[in-house]
Structure formats: structure tokens, C-alpha cells
Design a protein around this motif. Structure first.
Motif, mmCIF file in Angstrom:
data_model
loop_
_atom_site.group_PDB
_atom_site.id
_atom_site.type_symbol
_atom_site.label_atom_id
_atom_site.label_comp_id
_atom_site.label_asym_id
_atom_site.label_seq_id
_atom_site.Cartn_x
_atom_site.Cartn_y
_atom_site.Cartn_z
ATOM 1 N N THR A 160 65.098 124.734 8.645
ATOM 2 C CA THR A 160 63.864 125.212 9.256
ATOM 3 C C THR A 160 63.682 124.744 10.697
ATOM 4 O OG1 THR A 160 62.667 123.359 8.273
ATOM 5 C CG2 THR A 160 62.664 125.448 7.055
ATOM 6 N N ASP A 161 64.362 123.640 11.084
ATOM 7 C CA ASP A 161 64.216 123.164 12.458
ATOM 8 C C ASP A 161 65.294 122.141 12.778
ATOM 9 O OD1 ASP A 161 63.016 123.034 14.990
ATOM 10 O OD2 ASP A 161 61.799 121.310 14.428
ATOM 11 N N ILE A 162 65.690 122.106 14.036
ATOM 12 C CA ILE A 162 66.546 121.056 14.576
ATOM 13 C C ILE A 162 65.909 120.627 15.887
ATOM 14 C CG2 ILE A 162 68.833 120.451 15.441
ATOM 15 C CD1 ILE A 162 69.995 122.584 13.594
ATOM 16 N N THR A 163 65.613 119.345 16.012
ATOM 17 C CA THR A 163 64.920 118.822 17.188
ATOM 18 C C THR A 163 65.680 117.638 17.773
ATOM 19 O OG1 THR A 163 62.790 119.468 16.240
ATOM 20 C CG2 THR A 163 62.737 117.887 18.043
ATOM 21 N N PHE A 164 65.929 117.680 19.092
ATOM 22 C CA PHE A 164 66.558 116.568 19.796
ATOM 23 C C PHE A 164 65.513 115.506 20.128
ATOM 24 C CE2 PHE A 164 69.860 119.674 20.579
ATOM 25 C CZ PHE A 164 71.016 118.906 20.591
#
Length: 182
Positions: free
Chosen positions: A88-92
Motif C-alpha cells: 500500500t505504500d513505500i516511504t523513504f
């Protein structure tokens, strides 16, 4: 006194074991890059439910660009292969002194999954979190991906334009200083 201390320690150990068994407390994974600047990542989850996985890496160059892709596995049920993972999401994030600060991240899951921080990265410690859930009740699954880290080096034409511009400035300055040309 000793009995109370023992029961508190035993309770803490049981709680920690329960968290680890449930998958809630997952350890961070440190990525290793090859000579071309590529690192692979992935995770297998044996149970149904939501997950958050964290991958860490360091940037040693003064300026670098990062981009990644990921693919979610499919699970064979009877004769069909069904998508079982929903990322649902990939965040740095950046990490300074143990404090993590999320970075503006572009995450695109149309057709294939791609992600990248919206700004170049400077030397330091970074990471990204992958969040999602398994879709089929009672089934686990896996996902895998690649992160590419490239030094942000100017193109040769940039240096050529810089040299041409400095040459023109030098010619103009010399022309103004020499009264015979004027």
C-alpha cells in the motif's frame, strides 16, 4: 522482592516473544549495494495480516539519486495463481542520531510498483518502509524489489557549457581591458 522481580522479567520476556511471533516487531534489514549501485530487498510473511518492513542503507557520495521497483508474489490456490500481497505504500526516511524523518516520496503502483525520494540524497543514513497486507485469508506470501543508488554526476555537456561560458566572460573582460580593441 525477588519473586516480584522474577515475575516482571518473565512477563516482559513473554510479551517480547509474543510480539516477535506475531510479526509486529520486525527487525530492520540493512541493504548491501553492488558495484553498479543495485541492492535487492524482499520479505516473506507466513501469516495473514498487515506488515511494515524497514530497509536501511547509507549514502557516501555528496549527492545521489535513488529509485526502486518491487513486485508482489502470487499464491497458487487450486489451479489459479492469485495475487496475495498488497503493497500500500513505500516511504523513504532519513536517520540522524537515531531519529527518523520521512522524506517526500513518490509511490506508484499502477501496473508495477516504483518508488523514489522526490529530492536527491546527500551523504548520510537513510531507509524506506514497505507497508501493506496479505489479501487472501489464511495465506502468507512474499515480495521482492530492487533499489538503485546512482551518484548525481553532471553530464559532460554541462561541463562544456560551463567552459564555453567562462571563456566568453574571459574574452569580454579582456576586450574591455584592452583599449586597442575598443
Amino acid at each position: 522482592m525477588k519473586k516480584a522481580l522474577f515475575s516482571k522479567v518473565a512477563g516482559s520476556l513473554l510479551l517480547s516473544a509474543g510480539l516477535l511471533a506475531s510479526g509486529v516487531a520486525a527487525a530492520d534489514t540493512t541493504l548491501t549495494f553492488d558495484a553498479a549501485g543495485n541492492a535487492t530487498f524482499g520479505m516473506t510473511h507466513a501469516t495473514t495480516g498487515s506488515y511494515t518492513d524497514t530497509f536501511l542503507f547509507s549514502v557516501s557520495d555528496a549527492l545521489a539519486s535513488a529509485s526502486g521497483t518491487a513486485v508482489a508474489g502470487k499464491t497458487k490456490i487450486d489451479t489459479a495463481r492469485l495475487a496475495n500481497y498488497g503493497i500500500t505504500d513505500i516511504t523513504f526516511f532519513s536517520e540522524v542520531g537515531g531519529v527518523r524523518t520521512n522524506l517526500a516520496t513518490t509511490f506508484d503502483a499502477d501496473g508495477s510498483i516504483s518508488f523514489f525520494p522526490e529530492a536527491d540524497l546527500v551523504a548520510g543514513n537513510y531507509g524506506f518502509t514497505v507497508t501493506g497486507n496479505t489479501l487472501l485469508s489464511g495465506k502468507g506470501g512474499s515480495y521482492a524489489g530492487n533499489l538503485n543508488l546512482v551518484s548525481a554526476v553532471p553530464e559532460p555537456t554541462t561541463y562544456a557549457m560551463l567552459g564555453l561560458g567562462l571563456g566568453m566572460l574571459a574574452f569580454t573582460a579582456r576586450r574591455k581591458a584592452n583599449n586597442k580593441l575598443g
